[in-house]
Design an enzyme around this catalytic site. Structure first.
Site, PDB file in Angstrom:
ATOM      1  N   SER A  87      46.662 -35.004   6.321  1.00 31.26           N
ATOM      2  CA  SER A  87      46.921 -33.814   5.496  1.00 31.26           C
ATOM      3  C   SER A  87      45.913 -33.709   4.372  1.00 31.26           C
ATOM      4  CB  SER A  87      48.332 -33.895   4.877  1.00 31.26           C
ATOM      5  OG  SER A  87      49.319 -33.460   5.749  1.00 31.26           O
ATOM      6  N   ALA A  97      45.542 -28.591  16.166  1.00 32.84           N
ATOM      7  CA  ALA A  97      44.221 -29.224  16.120  1.00 32.84           C
ATOM      8  C   ALA A  97      43.734 -29.599  17.514  1.00 32.84           C
ATOM      9  CB  ALA A  97      44.267 -30.468  15.235  1.00 32.84           C
ATOM     10  N   ASP A 153      52.127 -23.865   4.318  1.00 34.35           N
ATOM     11  CA  ASP A 153      52.677 -25.175   3.972  1.00 34.35           C
ATOM     12  C   ASP A 153      54.093 -25.011   3.431  1.00 34.35           C
ATOM     13  OD1 ASP A 153      52.715 -28.024   2.832  1.00 34.35           O
ATOM     14  OD2 ASP A 153      50.662 -27.891   3.543  1.00 34.35           O
ATOM     15  N   ASP A 162      57.464 -15.667   1.925  1.00 34.11           N
ATOM     16  CA  ASP A 162      58.226 -16.903   2.106  1.00 34.11           C
ATOM     17  C   ASP A 162      59.023 -16.739   3.390  1.00 34.11           C
ATOM     18  OD1 ASP A 162      59.975 -19.036   2.117  1.00 34.11           O
ATOM     19  OD2 ASP A 162      60.477 -18.895  -0.012  1.00 34.11           O
ATOM     20  N   HIS A 171      54.637 -31.045  -0.817  1.00 30.28           N
ATOM     21  CA  HIS A 171      53.473 -31.226   0.048  1.00 30.28           C
ATOM     22  C   HIS A 171      52.424 -30.135  -0.169  1.00 30.28           C
ATOM     23  CE1 HIS A 171      51.197 -31.241   3.886  1.00 30.28           C
ATOM     24  NE2 HIS A 171      51.462 -32.537   3.922  1.00 30.28           N
ATOM     25  N   ILE A 186      38.369 -26.661 -17.983  1.00 31.44           N
ATOM     26  CA  ILE A 186      37.070 -26.660 -17.319  1.00 31.44           C
ATOM     27  C   ILE A 186      36.601 -25.214 -17.193  1.00 31.44           C
ATOM     28  CG2 ILE A 186      35.793 -27.270 -15.237  1.00 31.44           C
ATOM     29  CD1 ILE A 186      37.883 -29.406 -14.693  1.00 31.44           C
TER      30      ILE A 186
END
Length: 564
Positions: free
Chosen positions: A379, A310, A152, A170, A190, A205
């Protein structure tokens, strides 16, 4: 691990609607009244609604001194930069229905939303309940020991992800111009949003996943492997994504990694058949290497083809549902390939990368408290499914990608024996139900037979894969440098000629990057080391003589519909 959960229905969850401050449309009549009272709107960005053509609206905006900033495809509206006087002038133009200030809408509640027992339908906690993930948490399945590679725009180790993000390479257009300390960081926003949905968990948590009020994602104990390919602007070339997939395959078990899932909230409007498409072939090769590849269908509308990768029926394609668990009209689902799975993708709350990220500056998202923003699109749905896969991968550590895929698709099918439920030809796929899926993982031989039957419907020729043109794989989304040079034809992201043209088994056959191919665990001699990539400093700001500027690239194809 059959028999973990026996109930075959989802637990009903009461929903509490969250009231948002609404933006007021300015009509021509109201404009006249406001002018008489001296009331004006601030200079800035507005949404212009029109009744005529898109071109006529754009011409009207320019004629009054405004600038068109974004044209929408699903609604008759255009985003524009307007001064107070130009707002008034524009409202007098024929065909202009109204002007909406494009400011940030703030929830009426001042506390952070979406985490108090999952009452906010857009919160990952609510999504987790809706797909049964919380039932798996109670059974000890939280994604522990599973790594999810997020290819991403980068992932920032913000609260909610601290201590559980491992930086891979990167290989974005930012890498040439950023200092070493900033490499792999998410300047766009994003990638961090996706990572939060997949595996977010506030440090407060510790073990009580079901009752805590803090932020939590679908697989709260999974780790994120951050492979940055998208620049600050979001720009990315398909060859960068192919390169990232190759790195993931070669390093899936390097240095303590256990990459079982790849999240690709990304799509390219390829004009190739999936078996010709190099990007789709790379995704399939990762799948055959034992990694579940989860990819976004796209957000161009239900009459459009599913985007690459996809489009490849050998991997999982994901579409978005609305808050009522209905199929969204913006999800690509045309042609013969439909999404395999559907998950929540409307107004989803997740982590903000930074107040200065590109999304925060230009997307103007709705904030659910200071750390969180909302996003809508395939997304977000893809990230939710990636989290679900991580839970099943923990339950069945030796399961093949096909076994996990079939379990998820069958989990909410009326007739699990129908091969059409595998996304089908002309059929709608399944909603995710983890409470059932965990008991539906088939044996390997059954999975192999089902997948062969399903993929056989697409009549792909035997033999070579991914031999098609890069230019056609990109479609209309070639990136462009500040010099005006397009990354086009058969040129890869490093400015070299594309020389590999097929996938053989699980690896690229031949030299895919003209001398810059991965070798073992290294890229051109720069070895993977510990929890960070070391030595990936590029020479100056150039690759093969082409100057890149991260702020000047176009061609963003991240499969999100909007920040709102």
């Amino acid at each position: 691990m059959p028999g973990i959960l026996r109930r075959s229905r989802l637990v009903a969850v009461a929903a509490v609607a969250v009231s948002l401050g609404l933006l007021t449309t300015v009509t021509p009549a109201e404009a006249k009244r406001s002018a008489s009272t001296g009331v004006t709107h601030q200079t800035g960005r507005y949404i212009v609604r029109y009744s005529g053509s898109k071109l006529a609206a754009a011409q009207a905006i320019v004629a009054v001194g405004g600038k068109v900033k974004q044209e929408f495809t699903l609604i008759p509206a255009t985003a524009a930069e307007l001064s107070p006087s130009s707002v008034q002038a524009l409202l007098q133009r024929p065909g202009i229905e109204g002007v909406v200030p494009d400011s940030v809408a703030v929830p009426t509640q001042v506390k952070e939303l979406g985490f108090d027992s999952g009452k906010d339908k857009g919160s990952p906690r609510f999504i987790a309940k809706s797909i049964g993930a919380d039932k798996l948490w109670s059974a000890g399945l939280t994604g522990a020991g599973v790594d999810v590679a997020v290819i991403d725009t980068g992932v920032n180790p913000v609260k909610g992800l601290q201590g559980r993000v491992i930086d891979g390479p990167d290989i974005s257009l930012d890498a040439a111009v950023l200092p070493a300390a900033s490499k792999a960081r998410d300047l766009n926003g994003h990638g961090t949003h996706m990572a939060g949905i997949i595996a977010g968990r506030d440090p407060e948590i510790m073990g009580n996943y079901g009752k805590a009020k803090e932020f939590i994602g679908i697989a709260p104990d999974a780790r994120i492997v951050n492979v940055k390919v998208g620049a600050e602007s979001g720009a990315v070339d398909v060859t960068q994504v192919i390169s990232a997939l190759e790195w993931v395959v070669l390093n899936k078990n390097s240095n303590g990694l256990n990459i079982k899932v790849v999240n690709l909230s990304y799509g390219s409007p390829s004009t190739l058949q999936y078996w010709e498409d190099p990007l789709a072939a790379a995704a399939e090769a990762a799948w055959r290497a034992g990694i579940v590849v989860v990819a976004a269908a796209g957000n161009d509308g239900s009459t459009n083809n599913v985007m690459s990768p996809a489009s490849n029926p050998n991997i999982i394609a994901v579409g978005a549902t609305d808050k009522k668990q209905g199929v969204t009209t913006f999800t690509n689902s045309g042609g013969i390939r439909n999404p395999d799975l559907w998950a929540s993708g409307t107004s989803v709350v997740s982590l903000s990368a930074s107040p200065t990220s590109n999304v925060e500056r230009t997307g103007r998202p709705v904030h659910a408290g200071p750390r969180f923003i909302r996003g809508t699109g395939s997304s977000q749905a893809t990230a939710a499914v990636s989290g679900a896969v991580a839970l099943l991968a923990q339950a069945y550590p030796t399961a093949t990608p096909d076994q996990i895929r079939i379990a998820l698709i069958r989990s909410n099918s009326k007739d699990p024996s129908r091969i059409g439920e595998l996304g089908g030809v002309g059929e709608i796929g399944s909603f995710v139900n983890l409470e059932r899926a965990v008991n539906l993982v088939p044996v390997t031989t059954e999975a192999d037979t089902l997948i062969r039957t399903f993929v056989g419907k697409f009549n792909a020729p035997a033999g070579r894969r991914g031999h098609g043109s890069l230019a056609r794989t990109r479609g209309a989304n070639a990136v462009q440098a500040n010099s005006g040079q397009l990354l086009s034809a058969e040129t890869d992201w490093m400015g070299n000629s594309w020389s590999g043209d097929s996938w053989s088994g699980n690896s690229w056959s031949g030299n895919s990057w003209s001398g810059n191919s991965w070798s073992g665990n290294s890229w051109s001699g720069n070895s993977w080391s510990g929890n960070s990539w070391s030595g990936n400093t590029w020479s100056g700001n150039t690759w093969s003589g082409v100057s890149w500027s991260r702020n000047s690239w176009t061609g963003t194809v991240w499969a999100h519909y909007g920040w709102e």
